[in-house]
Scaffold this motif. Structure first.
Motif, PDB file in Angstrom:
ATOM      1  N   HIS A  96      -1.349   8.543   0.586  1.00 39.37           N
ATOM      2  CA  HIS A  96      -1.672   9.886  -0.336  1.00 39.37           C
ATOM      3  C   HIS A  96      -2.478  10.783   0.637  1.00 39.37           C
ATOM      4  CE1 HIS A  96      -0.336   7.858  -4.091  1.00 39.37           C
ATOM      5  NE2 HIS A  96      -0.669   6.805  -3.420  1.00 39.37           N
TER       6      HIS A  96
ATOM      7  N   THR B  28      -4.936   8.775   2.956  1.00 39.62           N
ATOM      8  CA  THR B  28      -5.744   7.616   2.361  1.00 39.62           C
ATOM      9  C   THR B  28      -4.463   6.584   1.993  1.00 39.62           C
ATOM     10  OG1 THR B  28      -5.930   8.766   0.227  1.00 39.62           O
ATOM     11  CG2 THR B  28      -7.613   9.153   1.713  1.00 39.62           C
TER      12      THR B  28
ATOM     13  N   SER C 139      -8.677  -4.355  -6.695  1.00 42.22           N
ATOM     14  CA  SER C 139      -7.336  -4.185  -7.451  1.00 42.22           C
ATOM     15  C   SER C 139      -6.349  -5.027  -6.523  1.00 42.22           C
ATOM     16  CB  SER C 139      -7.101  -2.633  -7.248  1.00 42.22           C
ATOM     17  OG  SER C 139      -7.711  -1.888  -8.218  1.00 42.22           O
TER      18      SER C 139
ATOM     19  N   ARG D 286      -3.796   3.701  -1.021  1.00 44.04           N
ATOM     20  CA  ARG D 286      -3.914   2.985  -2.388  1.00 44.04           C
ATOM     21  C   ARG D 286      -3.103   1.770  -2.669  1.00 44.04           C
ATOM     22  NH1 ARG D 286      -3.181   8.608  -5.936  1.00 44.04           N
ATOM     23  NH2 ARG D 286      -4.977   9.805  -4.908  1.00 44.04           N
ATOM     24  N   PRO D 287      -3.721   0.851  -3.319  1.00 45.94           N
ATOM     25  CA  PRO D 287      -5.060   1.035  -3.902  1.00 45.94           C
ATOM     26  C   PRO D 287      -6.291   1.144  -2.962  1.00 45.94           C
ATOM     27  CG  PRO D 287      -4.238  -1.178  -4.130  1.00 45.94           C
ATOM     28  CD  PRO D 287      -3.394  -0.299  -3.579  1.00 45.94           C
ATOM     29  N   GLU D 288      -7.245   1.555  -3.458  1.00 47.89           N
ATOM     30  CA  GLU D 288      -8.732   1.833  -2.670  1.00 47.89           C
ATOM     31  C   GLU D 288      -9.607   0.543  -2.782  1.00 47.89           C
ATOM     32  OE1 GLU D 288     -10.475   5.466  -3.826  1.00 47.89           O
ATOM     33  OE2 GLU D 288      -8.882   6.599  -3.005  1.00 47.89           O
TER      34      GLU D 288
ATOM     35  N   LEU E 193       0.886  -1.157  -0.065  1.00 52.88           N
ATOM     36  CA  LEU E 193      -0.030   0.083   0.183  1.00 52.88           C
ATOM     37  C   LEU E 193       0.959   1.173   0.058  1.00 52.88           C
ATOM     38  CD1 LEU E 193      -2.603  -1.028   2.614  1.00 52.88           C
ATOM     39  CD2 LEU E 193      -2.650  -1.258   0.230  1.00 52.88           C
TER      40      LEU E 193
END
Length: 229
Positions: free
Chosen positions: A55, A72, A142, A74-76, A52
């Motif tokens: 961001h 946050t 994802s 990512r990937p979400e 992960l």
């Protein structure tokens, strides 16, 4: 012991100590549950630190009125995929680590006793059957985080990887408490460019009926008090 580059064996001393305790036949079911959870937490920290990225998110305000920029990851589009039934013992640890709730999709696979090959009996991936072989499922994650305490022959793990690949997942992390050397090699070679496997320990041998030696016994039976069924 030579392992593929996408297999990562933790060197965390606390994890090694917990794995040693899990091996003991004297460890009762309640402690087995706690040990599986703790090992999954440590493995999850190590694996997710590389899988992960952080961001900047929207602005928010602290309880005393100061503005700050949220973070946050990512990937979400993440999901947790436990392999029934023993994988259920690792789910809560990964849910606790992730900053936001994510879907949990269950896969049921068992080993056919005579061949030790996997047989799928349950699959609740949303719309997991694509409309054509060239069109993966539109609801695929994802990143799928597969949790299964033991990789023995590697057949079950490889089958789960293939199922998720067909669903349309882009990357897969497999978290396992312990693996057999040949089994984890088999699983790692199923989709090497997209799969990373993280384990707490590796045993060199399997018994004739496919159990790790020395291993940790049947984790599902130990978790759910079904030993001797």
């Amino acid at each position: 012991m030579s392992l593929p580059s996408n297999v990562h064996v933790s060197n965390h001393p606390c994890l090694k100590g917990k794995l040693s305790r899990l091996r003991s036949k004297g460890t009762q079911s309640r402690e087995v549950k706690y040990l599986i959870n703790d090992i999954a937490t440590i493995l999850g920290c190590e694996a997710l630190a590389t899988a992960l990225t952080a961001h900047d998110g929207p602005k928010d305000e602290t309880p005393i009125g100061y503005e700050y920029t949220t973070t946050t990851v990512r990937p979400e589009a993440l999901s947790i995929v436990p392999i029934l039934r023993s994988g259920l013992g690792m789910v809560e640890a990964i849910q606790t680590l992730l900053p936001e709730p994510v879907p949990v999709h269950h896969l049921g696979l068992y080993r056919e006793p005579s061949t030790l090959e996997p047989v799928e009996y349950y699959n609740n991936l949303p719309h997991h059957i694509p409309s054509s072989s060239s069109e993966p499922g539109s609801n695929a994650s994802s990143l799928a985080i597969v949790v299964d305490p033991v990789i023995a022959t590697g057949g079950t793990c490889a089958a789960a990887i293939q199922t998720l690949k067909e669903w349309g997942v882009k990357r897969i992390i497999v978290l396992s408490v312990i693996a057999a050397a040949d089994g984890v090699r088999r699983a790692a070679e199923e989709w090497p460019e997209a799969v990373e496997i993280w384990v707490a320990g590796v045993d060199a041998e399997l018994t004739p009926n496919g159990m790790l030696k020395p291993g940790v016994g049947d984790v599902g039976d130990r978790l759910f008090l079904t030993i001797g069924k």
